[in-house]
Scaffold this motif. Structure first.
Motif, PDB file in Angstrom:
ATOM      1  N   GLU A 329       0.805  -1.223   0.000  1.00 53.32           N
ATOM      2  CA  GLU A 329       0.000   0.000   0.000  1.00 53.32           C
ATOM      3  C   GLU A 329       0.835   1.269   0.000  1.00 53.32           C
ATOM      4  O   GLU A 329       0.304   2.358   0.178  1.00 53.32           O
ATOM      5  N   LYS A 330       2.147   1.155  -0.184  1.00 56.32           N
ATOM      6  CA  LYS A 330       3.012   2.334  -0.217  1.00 56.32           C
ATOM      7  C   LYS A 330       3.845   2.347  -1.494  1.00 56.32           C
ATOM      8  O   LYS A 330       4.078   1.300  -2.094  1.00 56.32           O
ATOM      9  N   PRO A 331       4.289   3.522  -1.916  1.00 53.36           N
ATOM     10  CA  PRO A 331       5.139   3.578  -3.115  1.00 53.36           C
ATOM     11  C   PRO A 331       6.419   2.782  -2.917  1.00 53.36           C
ATOM     12  O   PRO A 331       6.970   2.711  -1.816  1.00 53.36           O
ATOM     13  N   SER A 332       6.874   2.196  -3.989  1.00 53.64           N
ATOM     14  CA  SER A 332       8.121   1.437  -3.976  1.00 53.64           C
ATOM     15  C   SER A 332       9.317   2.378  -3.889  1.00 53.64           C
ATOM     16  O   SER A 332       9.237   3.537  -4.294  1.00 53.64           O
ATOM     17  N   PRO A 333      10.457   1.907  -3.376  1.00 49.83           N
ATOM     18  CA  PRO A 333      11.690   2.685  -3.550  1.00 49.83           C
ATOM     19  C   PRO A 333      11.979   2.834  -5.042  1.00 49.83           C
ATOM     20  O   PRO A 333      11.382   2.157  -5.876  1.00 49.83           O
ATOM     21  N   THR A 334      12.911   3.696  -5.376  1.00 49.90           N
ATOM     22  CA  THR A 334      13.271   3.908  -6.779  1.00 49.90           C
ATOM     23  C   THR A 334      13.765   2.611  -7.405  1.00 49.90           C
ATOM     24  O   THR A 334      14.641   1.934  -6.850  1.00 49.90           O
ATOM     25  N   VAL A 335      13.208   2.266  -8.539  1.00 48.35           N
ATOM     26  CA  VAL A 335      13.663   1.093  -9.281  1.00 48.35           C
ATOM     27  C   VAL A 335      15.016   1.423  -9.907  1.00 48.35           C
ATOM     28  O   VAL A 335      15.131   2.346 -10.714  1.00 48.35           O
ATOM     29  N   ASP A 336      16.052   0.682  -9.501  1.00 49.64           N
ATOM     30  CA  ASP A 336      17.374   0.917 -10.072  1.00 49.64           C
ATOM     31  C   ASP A 336      17.875  -0.351 -10.760  1.00 49.64           C
ATOM     32  O   ASP A 336      17.143  -1.333 -10.897  1.00 49.64           O
ATOM     33  N   THR A 337      19.114  -0.343 -11.172  1.00 47.74           N
ATOM     34  CA  THR A 337      19.645  -1.464 -11.946  1.00 47.74           C
ATOM     35  C   THR A 337      19.872  -2.713 -11.100  1.00 47.74           C
ATOM     36  O   THR A 337      20.125  -3.787 -11.649  1.00 47.74           O
ATOM     37  N   HIS A 338      19.786  -2.578  -9.763  1.00 45.11           N
ATOM     38  CA  HIS A 338      19.971  -3.725  -8.872  1.00 45.11           C
ATOM     39  C   HIS A 338      18.657  -4.136  -8.207  1.00 45.11           C
ATOM     40  O   HIS A 338      18.667  -4.775  -7.158  1.00 45.11           O
ATOM     41  N   PHE A 379      17.413  -5.945 -15.949  1.00 46.68           N
ATOM     42  CA  PHE A 379      17.347  -5.012 -14.822  1.00 46.68           C
ATOM     43  C   PHE A 379      18.125  -3.732 -15.119  1.00 46.68           C
ATOM     44  O   PHE A 379      17.728  -2.648 -14.686  1.00 46.68           O
ATOM     45  N   GLN A 380      19.212  -3.837 -15.851  1.00 49.67           N
ATOM     46  CA  GLN A 380      19.989  -2.644 -16.177  1.00 49.67           C
ATOM     47  C   GLN A 380      19.182  -1.707 -17.073  1.00 49.67           C
ATOM     48  O   GLN A 380      19.151  -0.492 -16.853  1.00 49.67           O
ATOM     49  N   MET A 381      18.527  -2.269 -18.082  1.00 46.06           N
ATOM     50  CA  MET A 381      17.723  -1.435 -18.979  1.00 46.06           C
ATOM     51  C   MET A 381      16.528  -0.821 -18.258  1.00 46.06           C
ATOM     52  O   MET A 381      16.236   0.367 -18.412  1.00 46.06           O
TER      53      MET A 381
END
Length: 403
Positions: A329-338, A379-381
């Protein structure tokens, strides 16, 4: 100082076009394409990203070393550029000498040469922090000299149609009236549960469950929704290593009191003007706890919970957060390459990392956007891309207010 101006006929095109520099796999471009702005060229030096772009936005992408020559294309209505952010990001070393930082200026030079009606430059907000802002200001001054109006705009993921705490900085430059306010309308974001609904039936979703006998699995068992493993925070969402004795070793009540005192003192009694915290004097620990803590400190050193730096004591595992478990129910952390690494990010209720398709969903990629290649490449892209809905938000504003 007089600004150099070129005389153009600014007509409203029936079929506006755009080109992109450092296009990656095409997240930003897909957002513009969804608003009816037609891609005519895209440039990136990464072979795999170009192949992915061509699969999903066919007959547009190709490779060009932007340091060698200008793109050989006709002037588009809009030019997009998402130069590499690694040299600016707070997640990295932020070296002012990182050669990738100069690509931001290179994008501005290409924009001046192509002279599109609109130029949009994207990077992380830290690109205008400290000495790094020199690059950004150089681009702004260059554009103003050639007759562009220039504004900065920070887009938040939760206001741009994606359920994550992602922020991106945009430079928006345009020719014509300077009486336009850069206020793209807010796009409501779905909840994380809505974003990931039905993902099990999609391609590129093959969850890798943690081995039940592994150290990672035992840690994951102790991390609840919205929590993370962190020894440097005392918030309710921080789980400390001494709270997981089956992995990191048992501690006594007296030793726990010492660890908690270091946790608070290292950020209160600062000796430096940088870093998250500083090592603590044993005398300060004794005063905080209210007794002689030499025996407890000696034991904690043997158990590898603390380390000694000169005459001071510092915690081990001083990262701000690992094993961050997402909350439905909360926003995800920033999606990064890892984002697929379970030691960094955990599924909201399963003991595993995120799949490539789940990461793509959180970024706002359409389900038929193909993700060829290895999991690492996927994941990198995904992590490097501008979320397509964020592109849609800006494209819609550009279409209505600037074109």
């Amino acid at each position: 100082m007089r600004r150099a101006r070129r005389h153009l006929r600014l007509r409203r095109p029936s079929d506006p076009t755009f080109a992109s520099l450092f296009s990656g796999c095409g997240g930003f471009d897909d957002g513009f394409r969804s608003c009816g702005i037609r891609p005519v060229a895209a440039f990136d030096i990464d072979q795999h990203a170009v192949e992915t772009y061509n699969i999903n936005l066919p007959d547009v992408g190709r490779i060009l070393d932007l340091g060698a020559a200008n793109p050989n294309i006709r002037r588009p209505d809009v030019l997009l550029a998402g130069s590499p952010c690694q040299g600016f990001s707070t997640a990295g070393k932020r070296l002012i000498s990182d050669p990738r930082n100069n690509l931001l200026v290179r994008a501005g030079q290409i924009a001046v040469d192509l002279y599109p009606k609109i130029f949009i430059l994207e990077n992380v907000p830290a690109a205008i922090s400290g000495k790094h802002e020199t690059h950004w200001r150089l681009v702004e001054d260059m554009l103003r000299w050639h007759g562009y109006n220039v504004r900065r705009f920070v887009a938040h993921g939760t206001e741009s149609g994606v359920p994550q705490l992602r922020k991106r900085l945009f430079l928006i430059a345009w020719l014509g009236s300077d009486c336009i306010r850069i206020e793209p309308p807010i796009m409501a974001a779905p909840s994380l549960s809505e974003a990931l609904a039905g993902v099990d039936t999609l391609s590129d979703h093959a969850p890798l469950q943690l081995d039940r006998k592994s150290r990672e699995y035992k840690i994951a068992l102790r991390i609840g929704a919205g929590e993370r493993l962190s020894n440097v925070r005392c918030s309710p969402n921080a789980v400390h290593t001494w709270d997981i004795p089956e992995v990191f070793g048992t501690v006594t009540k007296a030793e726990t009191a010492v660890l908690n005192s270091i946790l608070r003192l290292r950020r209160r009694d600062r000796t430096r003007d940088f870093g998250d915290g500083d090592p603590v004097l044993p005398s300060a620990i004794n005063k905080f706890v209210g007794r002689d803590c030499r025996a407890a400190l000696k034991s904690l050193l043997k158990k590898n919970y603390v380390r000694q730096i000169n005459r001071r004591i510092e915690l081990r595992h001083t990262y701000n957060g690992k094993y961050r478990r997402l909350d439905w129910e909360k926003p995800s952390p920033t999606v990064d390459t890892h984002f697929g690494d379970p030691a960094l990010f955990l599924h909201p209720d399963e003991h595993r990392g995120l799949s490539p398709r789940e990461s793509a969903r959180i970024q706002g990629f359409r389900d038929d956007f193909q993700l060829p290649g290895s999991r690492t490449a996927q994941f990198q892209m995904i992590g490097n891309a501008v979320p397509p809905p964020m592109g849609t938000r800006l494209a819609s504003f550009v279409q209505k207010a600037l074109l």
